[in-house]
Motif scaffolding. Structure first.
Motif, PDB file in Angstrom:
ATOM      1  N   ARG A 290       0.847  -1.197   0.000  1.00  0.00           N
ATOM      2  CA  ARG A 290       0.000   0.000   0.000  1.00  0.00           C
ATOM      3  C   ARG A 290       0.879   1.242   0.000  1.00  0.00           C
ATOM      4  NH1 ARG A 290      -4.748  -3.335   0.071  1.00  0.00           N
ATOM      5  NH2 ARG A 290      -4.554  -4.794   1.788  1.00  0.00           N
ATOM      6  N   ALA A 291       0.543   2.184  -0.848  1.00  0.00           N
ATOM      7  CA  ALA A 291       1.352   3.405  -0.930  1.00  0.00           C
ATOM      8  C   ALA A 291       0.648   4.616  -0.331  1.00  0.00           C
ATOM      9  CB  ALA A 291       1.721   3.697  -2.386  1.00  0.00           C
ATOM     10  N   THR A 292      -0.707   4.585  -0.318  1.00  0.00           N
ATOM     11  CA  THR A 292      -1.442   5.770   0.126  1.00  0.00           C
ATOM     12  C   THR A 292      -2.571   5.370   1.062  1.00  0.00           C
ATOM     13  OG1 THR A 292      -2.911   5.668  -1.806  1.00  0.00           O
ATOM     14  CG2 THR A 292      -0.936   7.054  -1.980  1.00  0.00           C
ATOM     15  N   VAL A 293      -2.873   6.249   2.016  1.00  0.00           N
ATOM     16  CA  VAL A 293      -3.985   6.048   2.936  1.00  0.00           C
ATOM     17  C   VAL A 293      -4.750   7.367   3.048  1.00  0.00           C
ATOM     18  CG1 VAL A 293      -2.433   6.478   4.908  1.00  0.00           C
ATOM     19  CG2 VAL A 293      -4.665   5.421   5.297  1.00  0.00           C
ATOM     20  N   THR A 294      -6.074   7.306   2.942  1.00  0.00           N
ATOM     21  CA  THR A 294      -6.935   8.479   3.055  1.00  0.00           C
ATOM     22  C   THR A 294      -7.801   8.331   4.295  1.00  0.00           C
ATOM     23  OG1 THR A 294      -7.022   8.874   0.669  1.00  0.00           O
ATOM     24  CG2 THR A 294      -8.813   9.777   1.992  1.00  0.00           C
ATOM     25  N   ASP A 295      -7.760   9.328   5.169  1.00  0.00           N
ATOM     26  CA  ASP A 295      -8.567   9.318   6.385  1.00  0.00           C
ATOM     27  C   ASP A 295      -9.767  10.243   6.175  1.00  0.00           C
ATOM     28  OD1 ASP A 295      -9.594   9.086   8.897  1.00  0.00           O
ATOM     29  OD2 ASP A 295      -7.767   9.668   9.956  1.00  0.00           O
ATOM     30  N   VAL A 296     -10.943   9.652   6.014  1.00  0.00           N
ATOM     31  CA  VAL A 296     -12.178  10.407   5.790  1.00  0.00           C
ATOM     32  C   VAL A 296     -12.716  10.867   7.148  1.00  0.00           C
ATOM     33  CG1 VAL A 296     -14.526  10.320   4.879  1.00  0.00           C
ATOM     34  CG2 VAL A 296     -12.676   9.058   3.725  1.00  0.00           C
ATOM     35  N   GLY A 297     -12.736  12.185   7.342  1.00  0.00           N
ATOM     36  CA  GLY A 297     -13.068  12.716   8.656  1.00  0.00           C
ATOM     37  C   GLY A 297     -11.872  12.663   9.583  1.00  0.00           C
ATOM     38  N   GLY A 298     -10.686  12.859   9.023  1.00  0.00           N
ATOM     39  CA  GLY A 298      -9.436  12.687   9.763  1.00  0.00           C
ATOM     40  C   GLY A 298      -9.023  13.856  10.623  1.00  0.00           C
ATOM     41  N   ALA A 299      -9.890  14.880  10.764  1.00  0.00           N
ATOM     42  CA  ALA A 299      -9.645  16.022  11.662  1.00  0.00           C
ATOM     43  C   ALA A 299      -8.335  16.710  11.306  1.00  0.00           C
ATOM     44  CB  ALA A 299      -9.702  15.589  13.111  1.00  0.00           C
ATOM     45  N   ARG A 300      -7.368  16.694  12.217  1.00  0.00           N
ATOM     46  CA  ARG A 300      -6.107  17.381  11.923  1.00  0.00           C
ATOM     47  C   ARG A 300      -4.954  16.417  11.628  1.00  0.00           C
ATOM     48  NH1 ARG A 300      -4.529  20.200  17.740  1.00  0.00           N
ATOM     49  NH2 ARG A 300      -4.689  18.348  19.073  1.00  0.00           N
ATOM     50  N   GLY A 301      -5.307  15.178  11.215  1.00  0.00           N
ATOM     51  CA  GLY A 301      -4.289  14.256  10.722  1.00  0.00           C
ATOM     52  C   GLY A 301      -3.529  13.500  11.780  1.00  0.00           C
ATOM     53  N   ASN A 302      -4.077  13.378  12.978  1.00  0.00           N
ATOM     54  CA  ASN A 302      -3.350  12.696  14.045  1.00  0.00           C
ATOM     55  C   ASN A 302      -3.197  11.204  13.764  1.00  0.00           C
ATOM     56  OD1 ASN A 302      -2.248  13.017  16.879  1.00  0.00           O
ATOM     57  ND2 ASN A 302      -3.718  11.372  17.204  1.00  0.00           N
ATOM     58  N   LEU A 303      -4.302  10.532  13.456  1.00  0.00           N
ATOM     59  CA  LEU A 303      -4.238   9.083  13.228  1.00  0.00           C
ATOM     60  C   LEU A 303      -3.391   8.753  12.011  1.00  0.00           C
ATOM     61  CD1 LEU A 303      -5.061   6.166  13.716  1.00  0.00           C
ATOM     62  CD2 LEU A 303      -7.169   6.617  12.431  1.00  0.00           C
ATOM     63  N   VAL A 304      -3.609   9.459  10.901  1.00  0.00           N
ATOM     64  CA  VAL A 304      -2.844   9.139   9.710  1.00  0.00           C
ATOM     65  C   VAL A 304      -1.357   9.389   9.946  1.00  0.00           C
ATOM     66  CG1 VAL A 304      -2.922  11.355   8.472  1.00  0.00           C
ATOM     67  CG2 VAL A 304      -3.039   9.229   7.197  1.00  0.00           C
ATOM     68  N   SER A 305      -1.021  10.378  10.762  1.00  0.00           N
ATOM     69  CA  SER A 305       0.388  10.634  11.071  1.00  0.00           C
ATOM     70  C   SER A 305       0.994   9.502  11.879  1.00  0.00           C
ATOM     71  CB  SER A 305       0.526  11.949  11.843  1.00  0.00           C
ATOM     72  OG  SER A 305       0.264  13.058  11.006  1.00  0.00           O
ATOM     73  N   LEU A 306       0.233   8.953  12.824  1.00  0.00           N
ATOM     74  CA  LEU A 306       0.745   7.824  13.609  1.00  0.00           C
ATOM     75  C   LEU A 306       0.992   6.616  12.715  1.00  0.00           C
ATOM     76  CD1 LEU A 306      -1.515   8.096  16.789  1.00  0.00           C
ATOM     77  CD2 LEU A 306       0.846   8.858  16.515  1.00  0.00           C
ATOM     78  N   LEU A 307       0.119   6.392  11.745  1.00  0.00           N
ATOM     79  CA  LEU A 307       0.334   5.285  10.812  1.00  0.00           C
ATOM     80  C   LEU A 307       1.551   5.543   9.932  1.00  0.00           C
ATOM     81  CD1 LEU A 307      -3.372   4.663   9.746  1.00  0.00           C
ATOM     82  CD2 LEU A 307      -1.971   3.176  11.189  1.00  0.00           C
ATOM     83  N   LEU A 308       1.725   6.779   9.476  1.00  0.00           N
ATOM     84  CA  LEU A 308       2.849   7.108   8.596  1.00  0.00           C
ATOM     85  C   LEU A 308       4.184   7.045   9.330  1.00  0.00           C
ATOM     86  CD1 LEU A 308       0.632   7.906   6.578  1.00  0.00           C
ATOM     87  CD2 LEU A 308       1.944   9.971   6.072  1.00  0.00           C
ATOM     88  N   ARG A 309       4.198   7.436  10.596  1.00  0.00           N
ATOM     89  CA  ARG A 309       5.486   7.437  11.321  1.00  0.00           C
ATOM     90  C   ARG A 309       6.068   6.037  11.439  1.00  0.00           C
ATOM     91  NH1 ARG A 309       5.594  11.551  16.415  1.00  0.00           N
ATOM     92  NH2 ARG A 309       4.191  10.003  17.339  1.00  0.00           N
ATOM     93  N   ASP A 310       5.204   5.023  11.490  1.00  0.00           N
ATOM     94  CA  ASP A 310       5.684   3.641  11.577  1.00  0.00           C
ATOM     95  C   ASP A 310       5.870   3.001  10.209  1.00  0.00           C
ATOM     96  OD1 ASP A 310       5.698   3.727  14.338  1.00  0.00           O
ATOM     97  OD2 ASP A 310       3.680   2.882  14.537  1.00  0.00           O
TER      98      ASP A 310
ATOM     99  N   THR B 138       5.269  14.703  10.025  1.00  0.00           N
ATOM    100  CA  THR B 138       4.726  14.059   8.826  1.00  0.00           C
ATOM    101  C   THR B 138       4.149  15.069   7.837  1.00  0.00           C
ATOM    102  OG1 THR B 138       2.573  13.755   9.904  1.00  0.00           O
ATOM    103  CG2 THR B 138       4.167  11.944  10.104  1.00  0.00           C
ATOM    104  N   GLY B 139       4.357  16.345   8.083  1.00  0.00           N
ATOM    105  CA  GLY B 139       3.725  17.367   7.267  1.00  0.00           C
ATOM    106  C   GLY B 139       4.014  17.247   5.787  1.00  0.00           C
ATOM    107  N   GLY B 140       5.230  16.852   5.415  1.00  0.00           N
ATOM    108  CA  GLY B 140       5.566  16.726   4.008  1.00  0.00           C
ATOM    109  C   GLY B 140       4.950  15.523   3.336  1.00  0.00           C
ATOM    110  N   ARG B 141       4.318  14.641   4.120  1.00  0.00           N
ATOM    111  CA  ARG B 141       3.749  13.407   3.560  1.00  0.00           C
ATOM    112  C   ARG B 141       2.233  13.339   3.707  1.00  0.00           C
ATOM    113  NH1 ARG B 141       6.521   9.343   7.180  1.00  0.00           N
ATOM    114  NH2 ARG B 141       5.412   7.789   5.928  1.00  0.00           N
ATOM    115  N   VAL B 142       1.633  14.385   4.266  1.00  0.00           N
ATOM    116  CA  VAL B 142       0.183  14.399   4.479  1.00  0.00           C
ATOM    117  C   VAL B 142      -0.421  15.592   3.743  1.00  0.00           C
ATOM    118  CG1 VAL B 142      -1.691  14.589   6.157  1.00  0.00           C
ATOM    119  CG2 VAL B 142       0.363  13.275   6.742  1.00  0.00           C
ATOM    120  N   ALA B 143      -1.377  15.317   2.871  1.00  0.00           N
ATOM    121  CA  ALA B 143      -2.121  16.365   2.171  1.00  0.00           C
ATOM    122  C   ALA B 143      -3.493  16.511   2.812  1.00  0.00           C
ATOM    123  CB  ALA B 143      -2.273  16.012   0.693  1.00  0.00           C
ATOM    124  N   PHE B 144      -4.027  17.710   2.775  1.00  0.00           N
ATOM    125  CA  PHE B 144      -5.369  17.954   3.302  1.00  0.00           C
ATOM    126  C   PHE B 144      -6.281  18.347   2.151  1.00  0.00           C
ATOM    127  CE2 PHE B 144      -8.859  20.412   4.971  1.00  0.00           C
ATOM    128  CZ  PHE B 144      -9.216  19.727   6.130  1.00  0.00           C
TER     129      PHE B 144
END
Length: 335
Positions: free
Chosen positions: A167-187, A214-220
């Motif tokens: 998997r190369a990309t993950v989209t968090d629908v209703g992801g607020a300010r990107g906390n969960l997606v950042s935790l997944l990306l950091r690992d 993770t700012g450079g890897r997360v788009a809003f």
């Protein structure tokens, strides 16, 4: 609640249950005052706490004794210090887990006072408009902190629910300010993420993900769940979203997610999903939150979610328990 064999609960248990709102308020007030954060620098006497926190003093001894009895403080002579659980979770900072409880004290606690009215009328008991809340910086910050505290503890379970190697990309629908997606990306350094939420949360997402590295890897992407297409991804997450809406809206959102998940990808849904056959108190309370806070929301049994995903076209749908009364439902879009 303690039960005594086959005779059911004792009256003492029922009485304590009826007064448990007071115990809740003790903890919420301690968070609001910052008691645990102040004690992170070392033990303090009641008088030192009174001065530091700007308190009157009347009732303070009972307040601190109650926190000690609840296992949140420890007493060393005349001084109080944080118990291990408070030191780990209730001191403001990166590991702070009390943000949801603080928000609950401000928003859920008053709304729950209207539970009887909500059961009679079906109407939510919270005051105010969601968009107006997001436009108020202080209220928005509290809301986003609540969302972080709700989703963050689920990152390990979500991480373990899928094979992320392809998997190369993950989209968090209703992801607020990107906390969960950042935790997944950091690992998972190979992943890139997208957060889809109300446009007002965009600046907060940029700031928060930058702070987490993770700012450079997360788009809003700002938009509306029901009038805008969901951003595509190899994995889509929809967490603490479906429970906010009516069954018809949930079906529409799951079908939109199927269109957004790339072939061979997966959808992960998480929510409180109370199972009538095996009720989890946390899940049931989470469902009742929706009664007092939303016009049409509620929890829903895992089997209903499985049906929505299956009817949308997902295959190999699985169910697994997660933290804080949540259930994960994972479906795969055929390649």
């Amino acid at each position: 609640m303690t039960h005594t064999g086959g005779s059911g609960a004792r009256w003492e248990d029922v009485s304590a249950l009826g007064l448990s709102f007071a115990t809740s308020r003790i903890l919420l007030s301690a968070l609001e005052l910052g008691v645990f954060t102040v004690l992170d620098t070392g033990p303090r006497t009641a008088e030192e706490l009174r001065v530091k926190l700007g308190l009157h003093g009347r009732g303070l001894a009972d307040f601190l004794t109650a926190l000690t009895g609840l296992g949140l403080l420890e007493r060393d002579g005349a001084a109080y210090r944080n118990a291990p659980v408070a030191a780990r979770h209730l001191v403001r900072g990166e590991s702070y887990a009390g943000a949801f409880l603080e928000g609950a004290g401000a928003a859920l606690y008053p709304a729950w006072a209207g539970l009887t009215a909500a059961l009679r009328t079906g109407a939510p008991q919270n005051a105010g408009d969601f968009e107006a809340m997001l436009a108020d910086p202080a209220r928005q910050a509290m809301y986003l902190g609540m969302m972080d505290a709700l989703s963050g503890p689920l990152a390990p379970a979500i991480g373990a629910a899928l094979d992320w190697g392809g998997r190369a990309t993950v989209t968090d629908v209703g992801g607020a300010r990107g906390n969960l997606v950042s935790l997944l990306l950091r690992d998972r350094p190979h992943l890139r993420g997208t957060v889809f939420d109300r446009p007002a949360n965009g600046p907060a997402c940029a700031e928060h993900t930058a702070r987490l590295g993770t700012g450079g890897r997360v788009a809003f992407v700002g938009g509306d769940f029901f009038s805008d297409p969901l951003p595509p991804g190899d994995v889509l997450l929809i967490g603490h979203v479906l429970a906010d809406f009516s069954p018809e809206q949930r079906v529409a959102l799951v079908r939109a997610a199927y269109r957004a998940v790339r072939p061979g990808g997966a959808l992960v849904v998480y929510d409180p999903m109370p199972d009538p056959e095996r009720p989890d108190p946390l899940a049931v309370v989470g469902s009742l939150h929706m009664l007092v806070m939303s016009p049409a929301g509620s929890g829903y049994p895992p089997g209903e979610c499985v049906r929505w995903l299956t009817e949308a076209g997902f295959r190999d749908v699985s169910v697994r328990p997660a933290e804080l009364g949540n259930t994960l439902v994972v479906g795969h879009r055929p390649a």
